[in-house]
Design an enzyme around this catalytic site. Structure first.
Site, PDB file in Angstrom:
ATOM      1  N   SER A 142      -1.838  -5.780 -32.712  1.00 35.64           N
ATOM      2  CA  SER A 142      -1.654  -6.772 -31.661  1.00 35.64           C
ATOM      3  C   SER A 142      -2.314  -6.286 -30.366  1.00 35.64           C
ATOM      4  CB  SER A 142      -0.165  -7.057 -31.473  1.00 35.64           C
ATOM      5  OG  SER A 142       0.032  -8.196 -30.692  1.00 35.64           O
ATOM      6  N   HIS A 182       2.538 -12.931 -37.572  1.00 35.14           N
ATOM      7  CA  HIS A 182       1.989 -11.835 -36.783  1.00 35.14           C
ATOM      8  C   HIS A 182       2.844 -10.572 -36.877  1.00 35.14           C
ATOM      9  CE1 HIS A 182      -0.270  -9.866 -33.658  1.00 35.14           C
ATOM     10  NE2 HIS A 182       0.815  -9.699 -32.925  1.00 35.14           N
ATOM     11  N   ASP A 218      -0.792 -15.008 -40.140  1.00 34.21           N
ATOM     12  CA  ASP A 218      -0.791 -14.741 -38.689  1.00 34.21           C
ATOM     13  C   ASP A 218      -1.588 -15.837 -37.984  1.00 34.21           C
ATOM     14  OD1 ASP A 218      -0.989 -13.769 -36.118  1.00 34.21           O
ATOM     15  OD2 ASP A 218      -1.714 -11.780 -36.678  1.00 34.21           O
TER      16      ASP A 218
END
Length: 370
Positions: free
Chosen positions: A149, A348, A315
């Site tokens: 991320s 995610h 995601d």
């Protein structure tokens, strides 16, 4: 014993950090932890970069929540990032609120918290501050930089800004730029914080009464983006929370509502609202191609860093297409790059959860040639 290494470390570095805004920032305080031992030639250091709401406690219990570190499943003896082999470093990013310099830190010039006088920072600025720490630790070249991320953004920025100091880069569930959709979600969160009357223009520290309502809503909105529709449906469906019938009011009737409210409220106990503003802004500004006339490959020109990229098929925050864009750019730059899309129902957040395939990818890539 070298006092620079171990748990719960903090250092004040003179810097200065040259910020992308044109300003400079000094001195720079960085809170960090290390796990494992640095070898004699300092060639086994792995820097782990954390995500938006993460911190330096990747493999040890969090001091505020008492919960295991956010990547305790990944970092440790015999684990994919093996602390029997590597010296792992994890630092709280510039702008955050767990000991590194951020808006809640004391401004040496006034003796008061910076608040909104803290400079606007970027992902590159975070990396420049980390580079000061790595130098302080006596490490010339990192065996690897690893991050998911926002941590993946830092990893990419490391490779672009300091290619000579990064042998390997592992970028998980990330992107080389923030999309319009991602910026939009962040703006919702920021507006929720700034609309909270307790925000007081960012000057709430003296009142000891922070804008928890606004921060909680910001976290709830963001948390939706970390999950997937399929994952939410599987976990909650339309089931009601502790009741047999709808209330025909605005209480948390549904389990998913109760879950989001819990996520929002629990977040306010460990995070600072102003830090949330600054870090989300840093992510919004992230576009690695921007300084190179929009050509991402130029950010990696002549790089000797080996790259490994991982995405997850569910995601939608940083979809596989964003990873493929980076891979194409790295191919264009002639870089050594491998890429895999993994399957997961968890959106995610999959990079934080048990995933044996991810473990094998990370372990194999870090161990190759080590």
């Amino acid at each position: 014993m070298d006092e620079r290494f171990g748990p719960d470390r903090k250092v004040r570095l003179l810097g200065p950090v040259a910020l992308d805004s044109g300003r400079t920032f000094a001195p720079v305080e960085i809170a960090y932890e290390t796990y494992g031992a640095l070898n004699a030639d300092a060639s086994n250091a792995v820097l782990v970069c954390h995500a938006l709401t993460g911190d330096q406690y990747c493999a040890s219990d969090h001091p505020l929540t008492g919960k295991p570190g956010w990547w305790a499943r990944m970092v440790g003896p015999g684990k994919p990032i093996d602390t029997d082999r590597f010296c792992v470093i994890c630092a709280n990013v510039l702008g955050s609120c767990m000991g590194s310099s951020g808006p809640s830190s004391e401004d040496p010039a006034t003796g008061q918290p910076y608040g909104m006088e803290f400079p606007v920072i970027t992902i590159g600025d975070m990396v420049r501050a980390q580079e000061l720490l790595v130098t302080h630790l006596g490490i010339d070249r990192l065996h690897a930089v690893v991050g998911g991320s926002m941590g993946g953004m830092q990893t990419l920025a490391w490779a672009a800004l300091f290619p000579q100091r990064v042998a390997r880069a592992v970028v998980i569930a990330s992107a080389a730029r923030h999309s319009a959709q991602n910026i939009a979600f962040h703006e919702v969160g920021r507006q929720a914080i700034m609309a909270d009357p307790k925000w007081r223009g960012g000057a709430y520290y003296a009142e000891n009464d922070p804008p928890t309502a606004g921060l909680s809503v910001a976290r709830m909105a963001a948390h939706i983006t970390y999950l997937s529709e399929a994952g939410l449906t599987e976990k909650f469906g339309r089931r009601l929370q502790d009741r047999a019938d709808k209330s025909f009011g605005f209480d948390a009737d549904f389990q998913v509502e109760s879950y989001l409210r819990y996520q929002g409220l629990s977040f306010t106990g460990r995070f600072d609202a102003n830090s949330y503003l600054y870090i989300t802004r840093a992510m919004d500004y992230f576009d690695l191609a921007d300084p190179h006339e929009g050509r991402l490959a130029r950010a990696f020109a002549d790089t000797a860093t080996r790259f490994c990229l991982v995405s997850f098929d569910s995601d939608w925050l940083y979809p596989t297409a964003e990873s493929r864009r980076i891979v194409h750019a790295l191919n264009g730059a002639g870089a050594d790059v491998s890429f895999v899309e993994l399957s997961s129902p968890f959106g995610h957040d999959a990079f934080l959860l048990d995933n044996p395939e991810l473990d094998r990818v990370v372990s194999g890539f870090l161990g190759a040639g080590a």
